[in-house]
Each structure stands twice: as structure tokens, then as C-alpha cells.
Design a protein around this motif. Sequence first.
Motif, PDB file in Angstrom:
ATOM      1  N   ARG A   1       1.527   5.916  -0.560  1.00  0.00           N
ATOM      2  CA  ARG A   1       0.659   6.784  -1.293  1.00  0.00           C
ATOM      3  C   ARG A   1       1.801   7.840  -0.685  1.00  0.00           C
ATOM      4  NH1 ARG A   1      -4.941   8.929   1.506  1.00  0.00           N
ATOM      5  NH2 ARG A   1      -3.522  10.540   1.065  1.00  0.00           N
ATOM      6  N   GLU A   2       0.877   9.309  -0.848  1.00  0.00           N
ATOM      7  CA  GLU A   2       1.928  10.159  -0.338  1.00  0.00           C
ATOM      8  C   GLU A   2       2.013  10.039   1.518  1.00  0.00           C
ATOM      9  OE1 GLU A   2       4.365  13.102  -0.042  1.00  0.00           O
ATOM     10  OE2 GLU A   2       3.961  12.485  -1.648  1.00  0.00           O
TER      11      GLU A   2
ATOM     12  N   TRP B   1       7.457   5.271  -4.416  1.00  0.00           N
ATOM     13  CA  TRP B   1       5.574   6.276  -4.324  1.00  0.00           C
ATOM     14  C   TRP B   1       6.030   7.659  -6.026  1.00  0.00           C
ATOM     15  CZ3 TRP B   1       1.371   6.885  -4.447  1.00  0.00           C
ATOM     16  CH2 TRP B   1       0.835   7.566  -4.630  1.00  0.00           C
TER      17      TRP B   1
ATOM     18  N   GLU C   1     -11.808   9.550   1.026  1.00  0.00           N
ATOM     19  CA  GLU C   1     -10.783   9.261   0.857  1.00  0.00           C
ATOM     20  C   GLU C   1     -10.743   7.976   2.005  1.00  0.00           C
ATOM     21  OE1 GLU C   1      -5.903  10.159   2.065  1.00  0.00           O
ATOM     22  OE2 GLU C   1      -7.510  12.036   2.040  1.00  0.00           O
TER      23      GLU C   1
ATOM     24  N   GLY D   1       3.108   7.872  -9.174  1.00  0.00           N
ATOM     25  CA  GLY D   1       2.944   8.868  -9.159  1.00  0.00           C
ATOM     26  C   GLY D   1       2.957   9.487 -10.707  1.00  0.00           C
TER      27      GLY D   1
ATOM     28  N   TYR E   1       0.800  -1.250   0.127  1.00  0.00           N
ATOM     29  CA  TYR E   1      -0.083  -0.426  -0.268  1.00  0.00           C
ATOM     30  C   TYR E   1       0.724   1.301  -0.558  1.00  0.00           C
ATOM     31  CZ  TYR E   1      -3.590   3.195   1.547  1.00  0.00           C
ATOM     32  OH  TYR E   1      -5.126   4.015   1.087  1.00  0.00           O
TER      33      TYR E   1
ATOM     34  N   ASP F   1      -3.510   8.667   7.242  1.00  0.00           N
ATOM     35  CA  ASP F   1      -3.520   7.601   5.914  1.00  0.00           C
ATOM     36  C   ASP F   1      -3.429   6.504   5.167  1.00  0.00           C
ATOM     37  OD1 ASP F   1      -0.682   6.980   5.816  1.00  0.00           O
ATOM     38  OD2 ASP F   1      -0.079   9.201   5.509  1.00  0.00           O
TER      39      ASP F   1
END
Length: 403
Positions: free
Chosen positions: A37-38, A246, A100, A250, A35, A67
Motif C-alpha cells: 500500500r502507499e 505499488w 483502515e 494503483g 502486503y 500503515d
Amino acid sequence: MADDIAHPSHDATPPRGSDIVAPLSSRTLFWRARYLRESRFLTHVPFLFWLIETCRPGFVVKLGLGDGVSYFAACQALDKLETQADCVAIDTGEGVAEAELDGIRQYNEDNYSEFSQILGTDFRRAVNRFPDGSVDLLMVDVDIDEAMIDRLTHDWPRKLSERAVVLFHGTGTRFADGAAAGFLDRIAATFPHVSFEAGDGLMLVLYGAQRQDRLRRLTDLQPGVRGYSEIRHVFRRLGATHEYEWQSRGREAREAELQERLVAAEEELARLTEENARLKSGAGSESVDRTDDAPAEVAAPEGAAPAEIEELTAALAELRREAAARSSELSRLTGLLEQAEGQRIEETTELAARARNAEERAVLAETSLREVTEHRNALLASTSWKVTAPMRRIVGSVRRVKP
């Protein structure tokens, strides 16, 4: 939390940092997070993997879902290690958009629903849902106020087990000043701990009285102690690979979107060019049959298409420039990721070599000790040793007589 239990300090010879992490160099340290993400926690994901491999918690609780990066890293480690542990995140809904949060909940349902649960409640109610002495790993990832400090001081300590460890995320931000900083200072003064400054800051606290040996040795690596910088270098470089990956993902997504826009623009340009050519051809054939006043009627549609084409061509050129810039940035990030991977492989080899060397020295020391012990036992059991025992006692008595 610091007011409830005070454990005595321990004396130990601090080992090199590599001696602590080397035995796991082929496993958890080099896992890739599923997992991504930012997140400011990305740099600490390898440490969390290593921590869970080391302490093998049976019950993990995270205060604050955030997050999702740290929580799902914990779930991934528990899943891959097959620890049969339970994992719970307490989410108050603060700081996370509803869409989210829905995505995070769905990811949990799709991947870890067998042992993971996300509770939507407040911390006051949540604490009563856990048996006393049940939590082996408590992850604190929430904003700190007086009420939260009170709960961490009086409510949650009862829930921690004898081998519990506590992980505070945000030591450089939410714990940086005021009452939160004072609370963390009291914790640090009471329990063995180790801190990492990368990201928003992270601090591991050995709360329970039963402390895993490798974690205890890790907390001995305080500033000025040999191995202090080395262990931070290892985890910092490993964490950087997650950040690069990451960023690379992106960039790839944005480049793919840009490529789609570029293709659509080129198709639209081709369509308008073809339409313009058709209009010009039609205008030429009509001019043969019209009088001298007729061309003014077809001039407008004939002039409109080139202006639209010119505008679209300019936009297309801008898209191409943007695509080239994105491609260059993606290549740069890919290079950084490959460089980090290469350095990680080198560090893996070095750590494994040091581990083998340490194991060989340990085996040699054990062999020497066994030989000396066997020789001593043989000597003590020998006939000559027994025969000379009276003489040794006389000599000993004479030595003890004062002149």
C-alpha cells in the motif's frame, strides 16, 4: 537507551558492500512484499527482509503499527523463514482511521494470527507485558516526544536481549530536530549503527553485546569507507521495485474503475440514441394524422433527448481521454518496473559471481594455509630438525650476546 549500556568499539577491515549481501542474493533480498500500500517504508522492505534473515530474531516488537507495511513485511519474513518467532505490534490508534485499522487487524488475523498479535494499548502499559531480555528486534515507528524518549532510555532497554538490534524509522522526519535528534545522536555515538536516507530515513542500531558478524561488518561501512555507496545502491534499487509495483497496482485499479465507467456510459449513450430514434419515428407517424397546430406539442420531447445525448457524448469523450492518459501512465510504470526487474536480475548475477569468487579465494587461502601448516609440522617432527636443535640453540645464544 544510550545511558544504560556502553559497548566497546571493534576493529575490522571493512569489506565491500556486495560481500555482505551476496550470500543472500537468491533469497530474501528479492522477495516481493505480500502486503502493499502507499507507504514511505516500501523502499526499506528488502533491507528488513535481509535483516531478519541475518539476525533470525526469536521475538520482534514494533512500537507503532502505522500503515502496516513494515510490520507485515517482518511477519512475512518470519513466516517464510519458519523461525518460530513471535511478533507483536503495539498500536495506540494514532494517525490511523478506524476503518483502515480494522482492515489491518483483519489482514493480520487472516495471515499471521498463529504468531502475530496487535495490542491496542499505550506504551507505558505495554512495556510491562514483556519479560526482561526477551526482545531480539525492536522496531521504533512512532512520533517522538520527551515521554517517549524517557521510555526508550529507561524502560525498553531492559527488555532487549544480548543480541538485540533496534530499527528506527523516520530518522529524516520525526528524528530530524529537537530532543528527538539529540536522542538519536547519543544512540549513534554509543552503538554501532548504519543509516539509510531513502524514504523517511532508517537507522539500524546493534544494541546487544552479541553481534552477528555480517551486521557488524555492515556497520563498519561508514561514509568514506569502500563499499559504503555500493550497499546503499543495492538496497535503493531493490526498494524501488516495491514502489513501482505499488504504483502499477494503483494505476491498474484506477484504470479498471475507469473502464467500468466507460462501459456504463457507452451503454447509456446507446440507450438514449435508440430512444431518440424511436421518438423521432413516433413523431413522424403522428404528424400525418394531426392538424397544423399539433407539431408544437411533440417538439419538446423530441428536442430534449438530443441535448441529453450531446451532454453524455461529451462526458464519454472525456472519459475516453482520461482512459488513454491512464493507459499511457500505466505503460510507463510497467516499463519502469520491468527495467528495475532487469537491473535487479543483473545485480543478482553480479553479486552471486562475486560471492563465488570470494568463496573460491577463501578455499584457496585455507588450502594454502593447511599445506604450509602441514609442511611446518612435518619439518618440526623430522629427525634432522631434532638433530640440529642443539646447534640452533647455540647460534641463538651467540646472537643474544652483546658485542
